[in-house]
Write a protein that holds these residues in place. Structure first.
Motif, PDB file in Angstrom:
ATOM      1  N   ARG A  60       0.758  -1.312   0.032  1.00 19.74           N
ATOM      2  CA  ARG A  60      -0.008   0.058  -0.055  1.00 19.74           C
ATOM      3  C   ARG A  60       0.946   1.303   0.092  1.00 19.74           C
ATOM      4  O   ARG A  60       0.206   2.389   0.106  1.00 19.74           O
ATOM      5  CB  ARG A  60      -0.883   0.050   1.358  1.00 19.74           C
ATOM      6  N   ASP A  61       2.241   1.274  -0.340  1.00 15.42           N
ATOM      7  CA  ASP A  61       3.041   2.367  -0.331  1.00 15.42           C
ATOM      8  C   ASP A  61       4.284   2.259  -1.507  1.00 15.42           C
ATOM      9  O   ASP A  61       5.270   2.187  -0.946  1.00 15.42           O
ATOM     10  CB  ASP A  61       3.782   2.470   1.140  1.00 15.42           C
ATOM     11  N   PRO A  62       3.568   2.442  -2.541  1.00 14.88           N
ATOM     12  CA  PRO A  62       4.435   2.227  -3.722  1.00 14.88           C
ATOM     13  C   PRO A  62       5.669   3.389  -3.726  1.00 14.88           C
ATOM     14  O   PRO A  62       6.674   3.339  -4.093  1.00 14.88           O
ATOM     15  CB  PRO A  62       3.811   2.249  -4.982  1.00 14.88           C
ATOM     16  N   GLU A  63       5.154   4.600  -3.155  1.00  9.86           N
ATOM     17  CA  GLU A  63       6.030   5.839  -3.064  1.00  9.86           C
ATOM     18  C   GLU A  63       7.274   5.519  -2.018  1.00  9.86           C
ATOM     19  O   GLU A  63       8.275   5.940  -2.397  1.00  9.86           O
ATOM     20  CB  GLU A  63       5.453   7.194  -2.727  1.00  9.86           C
ATOM     21  N   LEU A  64       7.130   4.683  -1.370  1.00  5.48           N
ATOM     22  CA  LEU A  64       8.305   4.284  -0.198  1.00  5.48           C
ATOM     23  C   LEU A  64       9.311   3.407  -0.960  1.00  5.48           C
ATOM     24  O   LEU A  64      10.433   3.778  -0.992  1.00  5.48           O
ATOM     25  CB  LEU A  64       8.004   3.089   0.640  1.00  5.48           C
ATOM     26  N   VAL A  65       9.158   2.860  -2.363  1.00  7.11           N
ATOM     27  CA  VAL A  65      10.041   1.959  -3.014  1.00  7.11           C
ATOM     28  C   VAL A  65      10.693   2.907  -3.903  1.00  7.11           C
ATOM     29  O   VAL A  65      11.839   2.973  -4.019  1.00  7.11           O
ATOM     30  CB  VAL A  65       9.353   1.192  -3.795  1.00  7.11           C
ATOM     31  N   ALA A  66       9.796   3.820  -4.627  1.00 11.78           N
ATOM     32  CA  ALA A  66      10.545   4.781  -5.256  1.00 11.78           C
ATOM     33  C   ALA A  66      11.392   5.781  -4.675  1.00 11.78           C
ATOM     34  O   ALA A  66      12.433   6.302  -4.969  1.00 11.78           O
ATOM     35  CB  ALA A  66       9.552   5.791  -6.106  1.00 11.78           C
ATOM     36  N   ASP A  67      10.938   6.124  -3.331  1.00 14.05           N
ATOM     37  CA  ASP A  67      11.819   7.329  -2.506  1.00 14.05           C
ATOM     38  C   ASP A  67      13.036   6.485  -2.177  1.00 14.05           C
ATOM     39  O   ASP A  67      14.082   6.908  -2.291  1.00 14.05           O
ATOM     40  CB  ASP A  67      11.101   7.599  -1.610  1.00 14.05           C
ATOM     41  N   ALA A  68      13.109   5.084  -2.032  1.00  9.76           N
ATOM     42  CA  ALA A  68      14.236   4.458  -1.482  1.00  9.76           C
ATOM     43  C   ALA A  68      15.094   4.505  -2.664  1.00  9.76           C
ATOM     44  O   ALA A  68      16.448   4.703  -2.540  1.00  9.76           O
ATOM     45  CB  ALA A  68      13.970   3.133  -1.141  1.00  9.76           C
ATOM     46  N   ALA A  69      14.836   4.322  -3.823  1.00 10.77           N
ATOM     47  CA  ALA A  69      15.578   4.096  -5.079  1.00 10.77           C
ATOM     48  C   ALA A  69      16.158   5.629  -5.472  1.00 10.77           C
ATOM     49  O   ALA A  69      17.414   5.842  -5.420  1.00 10.77           O
ATOM     50  CB  ALA A  69      14.720   3.692  -6.456  1.00 10.77           C
ATOM     51  N   ARG A  70      15.604   6.584  -5.148  1.00 12.83           N
ATOM     52  CA  ARG A  70      16.005   8.067  -5.385  1.00 12.83           C
ATOM     53  C   ARG A  70      16.980   8.314  -4.405  1.00 12.83           C
ATOM     54  O   ARG A  70      18.181   8.935  -4.651  1.00 12.83           O
ATOM     55  CB  ARG A  70      15.022   9.034  -5.459  1.00 12.83           C
ATOM     56  N   THR A  71      17.025   7.885  -3.034  1.00 21.71           N
ATOM     57  CA  THR A  71      17.995   8.174  -2.295  1.00 21.71           C
ATOM     58  C   THR A  71      19.322   7.358  -2.368  1.00 21.71           C
ATOM     59  O   THR A  71      20.355   8.043  -2.115  1.00 21.71           O
ATOM     60  CB  THR A  71      17.146   7.616  -0.932  1.00 21.71           C
ATOM     61  N   LEU A  72      19.144   6.181  -2.706  1.00 25.17           N
ATOM     62  CA  LEU A  72      20.436   5.351  -3.202  1.00 25.17           C
ATOM     63  C   LEU A  72      21.038   5.987  -4.362  1.00 25.17           C
ATOM     64  O   LEU A  72      22.239   5.845  -4.459  1.00 25.17           O
ATOM     65  CB  LEU A  72      20.006   3.979  -3.408  1.00 25.17           C
ATOM     66  N   LEU A  73      20.490   6.556  -5.292  1.00 20.10           N
ATOM     67  CA  LEU A  73      20.893   7.184  -6.273  1.00 20.10           C
ATOM     68  C   LEU A  73      22.006   8.220  -5.936  1.00 20.10           C
ATOM     69  O   LEU A  73      22.911   8.724  -6.755  1.00 20.10           O
ATOM     70  CB  LEU A  73      19.895   7.654  -7.360  1.00 20.10           C
ATOM     71  N   ALA A  74      21.798   8.858  -4.705  1.00 23.17           N
ATOM     72  CA  ALA A  74      22.511  10.086  -4.232  1.00 23.17           C
ATOM     73  C   ALA A  74      23.846   9.508  -3.727  1.00 23.17           C
ATOM     74  O   ALA A  74      24.687  10.392  -3.685  1.00 23.17           O
ATOM     75  CB  ALA A  74      21.657  10.868  -3.246  1.00 23.17           C
ATOM     76  N   LEU A  75      23.876   8.404  -3.678  1.00 24.99           N
ATOM     77  CA  LEU A  75      25.296   7.756  -3.252  1.00 24.99           C
ATOM     78  C   LEU A  75      26.379   7.988  -4.168  1.00 24.99           C
ATOM     79  O   LEU A  75      26.173   7.993  -5.480  1.00 24.99           O
ATOM     80  CB  LEU A  75      25.172   6.093  -2.767  1.00 24.99           C
ATOM     81  N   ASP A 219      22.066  -6.191 -11.907  1.00 30.46           N
ATOM     82  CA  ASP A 219      20.835  -5.554 -11.605  1.00 30.46           C
ATOM     83  C   ASP A 219      20.988  -5.197 -10.061  1.00 30.46           C
ATOM     84  O   ASP A 219      20.782  -5.946  -9.432  1.00 30.46           O
ATOM     85  CB  ASP A 219      19.714  -6.087 -11.901  1.00 30.46           C
ATOM     86  N   ASP A 220      21.020  -3.708  -9.966  1.00 26.87           N
ATOM     87  CA  ASP A 220      20.992  -3.311  -8.492  1.00 26.87           C
ATOM     88  C   ASP A 220      19.497  -3.029  -8.027  1.00 26.87           C
ATOM     89  O   ASP A 220      19.516  -2.588  -6.849  1.00 26.87           O
ATOM     90  CB  ASP A 220      21.940  -2.128  -8.328  1.00 26.87           C
ATOM     91  N   GLY A 221      18.459  -2.867  -8.753  1.00 27.79           N
ATOM     92  CA  GLY A 221      17.270  -2.718  -8.538  1.00 27.79           C
ATOM     93  C   GLY A 221      16.781  -1.258  -8.620  1.00 27.79           C
ATOM     94  O   GLY A 221      15.576  -1.043  -8.273  1.00 27.79           O
ATOM     95  N   LEU A 222      17.805  -0.333  -8.885  1.00 26.15           N
ATOM     96  CA  LEU A 222      17.486   0.896  -8.734  1.00 26.15           C
ATOM     97  C   LEU A 222      16.455   1.428  -9.831  1.00 26.15           C
ATOM     98  O   LEU A 222      15.559   2.153  -9.774  1.00 26.15           O
ATOM     99  CB  LEU A 222      18.803   1.705  -8.619  1.00 26.15           C
ATOM    100  N   THR A 223      16.716   1.002 -11.123  1.00 21.06           N
ATOM    101  CA  THR A 223      15.876   1.395 -12.006  1.00 21.06           C
ATOM    102  C   THR A 223      14.376   0.750 -11.938  1.00 21.06           C
ATOM    103  O   THR A 223      13.411   1.672 -12.335  1.00 21.06           O
ATOM    104  CB  THR A 223      16.745   0.783 -13.451  1.00 21.06           C
ATOM    105  N   ARG A 224      14.431  -0.324 -11.424  1.00 18.17           N
ATOM    106  CA  ARG A 224      13.085  -0.768 -11.360  1.00 18.17           C
ATOM    107  C   ARG A 224      12.339  -0.176 -10.052  1.00 18.17           C
ATOM    108  O   ARG A 224      11.281   0.370 -10.161  1.00 18.17           O
ATOM    109  CB  ARG A 224      13.119  -2.181 -11.246  1.00 18.17           C
ATOM    110  N   GLY A 225      13.058   0.215  -9.226  1.00 18.26           N
ATOM    111  CA  GLY A 225      12.330   1.038  -8.001  1.00 18.26           C
ATOM    112  C   GLY A 225      11.924   2.330  -8.428  1.00 18.26           C
ATOM    113  O   GLY A 225      10.913   2.714  -7.840  1.00 18.26           O
TER     114      GLY A 225
END
Length: 376
Positions: A60-75, A219-225
């Motif tokens: 019920r929280d797909p935005e949690l997945v997308a936000d995690a991917a955006r955060t990891l891209l900042a590494l 595949d690190d999962g970020l693109t899908r996330g």
């Protein structure tokens, strides 16, 4: 398979992670998204530990997945090299299955009140869909929804179940949070949704699958996330001002120019639309219609098509090849005609028009649609 640190990133379904400590093992870090996630991953990578991040949503929280991917891209690239984003802990389909399993343990004469913390209007609406599917394939006659911190809240949900004839109500959590019982006389808790061993098993599967994809496919999962929340929210619509952007491989260019002259009893509009859609109109598509006395609209639509319709441009005095049947078709001309500079009356058709004489390149008028047709 690489073993390392497991970071569970949490959202509103777990009250920011506060509902998870009793369900997760001591080797799992539980954090909120954003800066807290970023700092925890960076610290682990700084110690040389590989990191797997698991979004702890139950669907019920797909935005949690997308936000995690955006955060990891900042590494930094070096930090991302040892970091993977796993699939979310659960999806809406998983949640339906887990709720059905929990409902089996509830006597059939009880009403089910499926509860979860309130989110945005779309995830709240989806909970009603989930509850309907639980009822569809279950044995409980009454299945209602309550939103902690929303409307209807659990107390109101219990009142609704009682109004529908239920004597006892079981609160079944559709989240990590076990809701408080609002009326001990008529209702009882039905949670938690998953036991600690079940959570450990599912979490281990998500981590193992993430590292296997990384090892086999890179595949690190970020693109899908990043695309996890693309289908979440409002259905796409074009506002009254138009827009100019691309939709998944096809583009629209909509320009609108409006001229308004408003006087007593007179309302004139001049609209020019430039479209490039997948529908068709004649090469020079115009509408001149009226709405009531002295109310006029003049529309000039210019449509670009891939099937080669271009406006007819002829210099004065030019002649045209004669059609096979000059009395039929939307571009029919009389056998002999003068240059365009000399107005003339069009030739009458050789026979009354039939259905197959309709100009298939011109969009039907709105009032020509069948009355049974409706938008869905």
């Amino acid at each position: 398979m690489v073993h390392g640190t497991v970071v569970a990133v949490c959202g509103h379904e777990s009250d920011g992670g506060r509902a998870l400590p009793g369900l997760l093992g001591p080797d799992v870090s539980c954090v909120r998204g954003g800066r807290e996630l970023f700092r925890r991953v960076r610290a682990s990578r700084g110690r040389g530990e590989p990191v797997c991040v698991v979004p702890m949503t139950l669907g019920r929280d797909p935005e949690l997945v997308a936000d995690a991917a955006r955060t990891l891209l900042a590494l930094s690239p070096e930090e991302r090299a040892g970091t993977v984003l796993a699939e979310p802990f659960g999806t809406a389909d998983h949640l339906i299955g887990w709720l059905r399993t929990a409902a089996v343990r509830v006597p059939g004469d009880r009403a089910l009140l499926i509860t979860a913390p309130s989110g945005d209007p779309f995830v709240d609406a989806d909970l009603f869909r989930i509850a309907r599917l639980v009822r569809q394939y279950g044995r409980h006659r009454t299945v209602e929804v309550a939103l902690t911190g929303g409307d209807p809240d659990p107390a109101e949900g219990v009142r609704r179940c009682r109004a529908l004839g239920a004597e006892r109500v079981v609160l079944l959590p559709a989240s990590w949070v076990t809701p408080p019982v609002p009326d001990g006389e008529h209702c009882e808790p039905g949670g938690p949704l998953l036991s600690a061993p079940a959570v450990t098993g599912v979490l281990g599967t998500r981590v193992r699958d993430a590292w296997e994809r990384h090892d086999r496919l890179g595949d690190d999962g970020l693109t899908r996330g990043l695309t996890a929340a693309d289908a979440h929210g409002h259905a796409h619509s074009h506002g009254p001002g138009g827009h100019d952007h691309a939709h998944g491989g096809h583009g629209h260019g909509h320009g609108h120019a409006h001229g308004h002259a408003h006087g007593p009893g007179d309302h004139g509009h001049s609209h020019k639309h430039d479209h490039n859609p997948n529908h068709s109109h004649g090469p020079d598509h115009k509408h001149d219609h009226s709405h009531g006395p002295d109310h006029k609209h003049e529309h000039d639509h210019s449509h670009g098509h891939g099937h080669g319709h271009n406006p007819h441009e002829h210099p004065p005095g030019a002649h045209h090849p004669e059609p096979d049947d000059p009395g039929r078709g939307p571009h029919a001309r009389p056998p002999h005609h003068a240059p365009h500079s000399q107005p003339r009356e069009p030739a009458a058709p050789a026979h009354p028009p039939r259905h197959d004489d309709v100009d298939t390149h011109r969009a039907p008028a709105p009032d020509a649609l069948p009355s049974s047709r409706s938008l869905r």
